[in-house]
Design an enzyme around this catalytic site. Structure first.
Site, PDB file in Angstrom:
ATOM      1  N   SER A 184       0.860  -1.174   0.000  1.00 34.99           N
ATOM      2  CA  SER A 184       0.000   0.000   0.000  1.00 34.99           C
ATOM      3  C   SER A 184       0.903   1.234   0.000  1.00 34.99           C
ATOM      4  CB  SER A 184      -0.877  -0.027   1.261  1.00 34.99           C
ATOM      5  OG  SER A 184      -1.609   1.169   1.396  1.00 34.99           O
ATOM      6  N   LYS A 213      -1.186  -1.003  -4.378  1.00 36.00           N
ATOM      7  CA  LYS A 213      -2.383  -0.242  -3.994  1.00 36.00           C
ATOM      8  C   LYS A 213      -1.986   1.209  -3.777  1.00 36.00           C
ATOM      9  CE  LYS A 213      -4.726  -0.158   0.414  1.00 36.00           C
ATOM     10  NZ  LYS A 213      -5.336  -0.999   1.469  1.00 36.00           N
ATOM     11  N   LYS A 263      -2.972   4.902  -2.421  1.00 32.60           N
ATOM     12  CA  LYS A 263      -3.886   5.687  -1.613  1.00 32.60           C
ATOM     13  C   LYS A 263      -4.315   6.887  -2.456  1.00 32.60           C
ATOM     14  CE  LYS A 263      -3.905   3.554   2.377  1.00 32.60           C
ATOM     15  NZ  LYS A 263      -5.172   3.029   2.936  1.00 32.60           N
ATOM     16  N   ASP A 271      -7.268   2.957  -2.852  1.00 30.10           N
ATOM     17  CA  ASP A 271      -7.958   2.987  -1.562  1.00 30.10           C
ATOM     18  C   ASP A 271      -8.184   4.446  -1.172  1.00 30.10           C
ATOM     19  OD1 ASP A 271      -8.942   2.687   0.989  1.00 30.10           O
ATOM     20  OD2 ASP A 271      -7.247   1.525   1.761  1.00 30.10           O
ATOM     21  N   GLU A 285     -11.190   0.616  -3.145  1.00 37.18           N
ATOM     22  CA  GLU A 285     -11.453   0.285  -1.737  1.00 37.18           C
ATOM     23  C   GLU A 285     -12.056   1.489  -1.012  1.00 37.18           C
ATOM     24  OE1 GLU A 285      -7.945  -1.395   0.014  1.00 37.18           O
ATOM     25  OE2 GLU A 285      -8.659  -1.135   2.063  1.00 37.18           O
ATOM     26  N   ASP A 331     -13.722  -1.851   3.351  1.00 36.00           N
ATOM     27  CA  ASP A 331     -12.777  -2.013   4.457  1.00 36.00           C
ATOM     28  C   ASP A 331     -13.485  -1.486   5.711  1.00 36.00           C
ATOM     29  OD1 ASP A 331     -10.778  -1.587   6.372  1.00 36.00           O
ATOM     30  OD2 ASP A 331      -9.344  -0.657   5.026  1.00 36.00           O
ATOM     31  N   LYS A 355      -9.735  -7.283   8.264  1.00 38.31           N
ATOM     32  CA  LYS A 355      -8.698  -6.952   9.247  1.00 38.31           C
ATOM     33  C   LYS A 355      -9.167  -7.526  10.574  1.00 38.31           C
ATOM     34  CE  LYS A 355      -7.265  -2.607   7.028  1.00 38.31           C
ATOM     35  NZ  LYS A 355      -7.467  -1.131   7.000  1.00 38.31           N
ATOM     36  N   GLY A 400      -4.102  -4.359   6.203  1.00 32.96           N
ATOM     37  CA  GLY A 400      -2.984  -4.054   7.087  1.00 32.96           C
ATOM     38  C   GLY A 400      -3.212  -2.762   7.853  1.00 32.96           C
TER      39      GLY A 400
HETATM   40  C1  NPQ Z   1      -6.188   0.770   4.969  1.00 34.57           C
HETATM   41  N1  NPQ Z   1      -3.854   0.549   5.801  1.00 34.57           N
HETATM   42  O1  NPQ Z   1      -6.179  -0.236   4.304  1.00 34.57           O
HETATM   43  C2  NPQ Z   1      -5.154   1.051   6.039  1.00 34.57           C
HETATM   44  C3  NPQ Z   1      -5.284   2.395   6.549  1.00 34.57           C
HETATM   45  C4  NPQ Z   1      -4.397   2.882   7.624  1.00 34.57           C
HETATM   46  C5  NPQ Z   1      -1.800  -0.289   4.873  1.00 34.57           C
HETATM   47  O2  NPQ Z   1      -3.279   1.068   3.705  1.00 34.57           O
HETATM   48  C6  NPQ Z   1      -1.943   4.078  11.819  1.00 34.57           C
HETATM   49  C7  NPQ Z   1      -2.743   2.997  12.125  1.00 34.57           C
HETATM   50  C8  NPQ Z   1      -1.929   4.565  10.544  1.00 34.57           C
HETATM   51  C9  NPQ Z   1      -3.540   2.439  11.176  1.00 34.57           C
HETATM   52  C10 NPQ Z   1      -2.759   4.499   8.275  1.00 34.57           C
HETATM   53  C11 NPQ Z   1      -3.045   0.508   4.729  1.00 34.57           C
HETATM   54  C12 NPQ Z   1      -2.746   4.002   9.565  1.00 34.57           C
HETATM   55  C13 NPQ Z   1      -3.557   2.935   9.888  1.00 34.57           C
HETATM   56  C14 NPQ Z   1      -3.571   3.916   7.325  1.00 34.57           C
HETATM   57  C15 NPQ Z   1      -4.376   2.379   8.888  1.00 34.57           C
HETATM   58  O3  NPQ Z   1      -7.117   1.538   4.805  1.00 34.57           O
HETATM   59 MG    MG Z   2      -8.326   0.418   3.413  1.00 34.69          MG
END
Ligand code: NPQ
Ligand code: MG
Length: 395
Positions: A159, A185, A187, A212, A237, A262, A286, A314
């Site tokens: 990501s 992926k 953002k 995402d 996403e 998500d 998750k 994640g």
């Molecule tokens: C998601 N994660 O899928 C999340 C969002 C996310 C790897 O994209 C601190 C704790 C910072 C949790 C930033 C990925 C974060 C977090 C992003 C979760 O949407």
């Molecule tokens: Mg997400």
């Protein structure tokens, strides 16, 4: 046949064929530790940017062993309403006492004790993780096989956060593809979307590419979001609000690109309702967001039965949460690459040995040793710990 049976609001482990835990686990102590890990580079999403990860580790002690879990909440309530602070409160005042009250007969027993407390899924999950590591150690089996996992290796993607410039993003896309990652992926947010996706897609016409939005759009953006259809994305996403199944259903009807939810999928019931409404065609699971293995397994089984692809999301976990994600992603329904990167993608040094590594074919090995199957680097944990709380049995 998969059941979605409810008791006290928690779903029971859904597949009757799944192995169940036979060991009676008597927990003597629950310990929480606040640990801060610097990130190798800042991570930016539509909701904000962080430079370091404050992690609430949970360990449970019993039968002369220690099980490890991780509370994946962030410091601020931006991804979800939970924070490391709210989780510490809920664990201290409600969950740890429930866990310590009497010996635990299995995952359903523990989930049933937590269920009367509304929400706070990430806090609940932290304790479930630690319990299941301990239970699997007691059984002498790996965590993956304890929950019915079948894959020896799992496919992974990366990501990539929002960058100051497209050139910086392109450089990272190329780097992670070179390392073997099977899916990229991106953002996205309004102003960092169509042009960015167009450039990455032009450069890499055939890769698995997804986006995402972390809830950054509304249905008013429908004409804009429709333009993403031309890029052949694997999924988009969580484009719309975190708790909105109806608008996602309206959006999915208008998009060729599969919507993946998500934030919106917080319980097995919400998953069932999203599928019934047509709000998505894929689900990111998750363990934290859904409240532990018990609920993650129920969502997996529901989706597997309906041939809905799922993948493991994640939360910038330390190696402890990352190892739990590997166990989850070894289940048969996890057919898409997960957000399970190498430890080194986020951290200069992780809390476990050996660290999680991604092989050149873009897969990660699922540990086979008892329990989590990795060693927690307790010296490094101690050196990074800002505060500790310890809860013990009264009798
Ligand atoms: C998601 N994660 O899928 C999340 C969002 C996310 C790897 O994209 C601190 C704790 C910072 C949790 C930033 C990925 C974060 C977090 C992003 C979760 O949407
Ligand atoms: Mg997400």
């Amino acid at each position: 046949m998969v059941r979605l049976d409810m008791r006290n609001g928690a779903y029971l482990v859904a597949d009757p064929a799944r192995p169940t835990i036979q060991e009676l686990i008597r927990v003597d102590a629950v310990v929480t530790r606040l640990v801060r890990l610097p990130l190798r580079e800042a991570f930016e999403t539509s909701f904000g940017r962080i430079d370091s990860r404050l992690i609430l580790l949970v360990s449970v002690e019993g039968h002369g062993r220690t099980g490890w879990g991780e509370v994946v909440a962030a410091e601020e309530p931006l991804y979800s309403y939970e924070t490391t602070g709210t989780a510490a409160h809920i664990i201290r005042d409600y969950l740890a006492p429930a866990m310590l009250a009497r010996p635990i007969t299995g995952l359903d027993d523990l989930a049933g004790r937590f269920a009367p407390f509304k929400g706070h899924n990430i806090a609940k999950a932290g304790l479930e993780l630690a319990y299941l590591d301990l239970a699997a150690q007691m059984a002498g089996t790996s965590l993956a096989s304890t929950i019915g996992g079948t894959r020896p290796r799992v496919p992974v993607g990366v990501s990539l956060g929002i960058q100051p410039a497209i050139s910086a993003l392109i450089e990272r896309v190329d780097r992670y593809l070179d390392l073997g990652y099977q899916r990229i992926k991106l953002k996205i947010k309004p102003g960092w979307d169509l042009e960015v996706v167009a450039q990455v897609r032009r450069r890499h016409p055939d890769i698995l590419l997804s986006v995402d939005a972390n809830a950054a759009y509304t249905l008013q953006d429908l004409p804009h979001l429709k333009r993403l259809d031309e890029f052949g994305l694997l999924m988009i996403e969580q484009p719309l609000d975190h708790d909105d199944l109806l608008d996602h259903a309206a959006l999915q009807k208008e998009l060729r690109t599969p919507v993946c939810l998500d934030e919106s999928i917080t319980t097995p019931r919400r998953a069932e309702q999203a599928l019934r409404l047509g709000s998505c065609r894929m689900i990111n699971i998750k363990i934290g967001r859904v409240g532990g293995y018990s609920q993650a397994l129920a969502i997996h089984d529901l989706c597997h039965q309906r041939e809905i692809p799922v993948w493991c999301g994640g939360m910038l976990e330390s190696g402890i949460g990352r190892a739990h994600n590997l166990a989850l992603a070894s289940l048969p329904g996890f057919t898409l690459p997960g957000d399970i990167s190498a430890s080194s993608r986020y951290f200069a040094r992780d809390l476990i040995v050996p660290e999680v590594t991604v092989s050149a074919d873009g897969t990660v090995e699922v540990p086979t040793g008892p329990g989590l199957g990795i060693k927690v680097d307790t010296d490094y944990v101690a050196s990074r710990t800002e505060s500790t709380e310890r809860f013990t049995r009264q009798s």
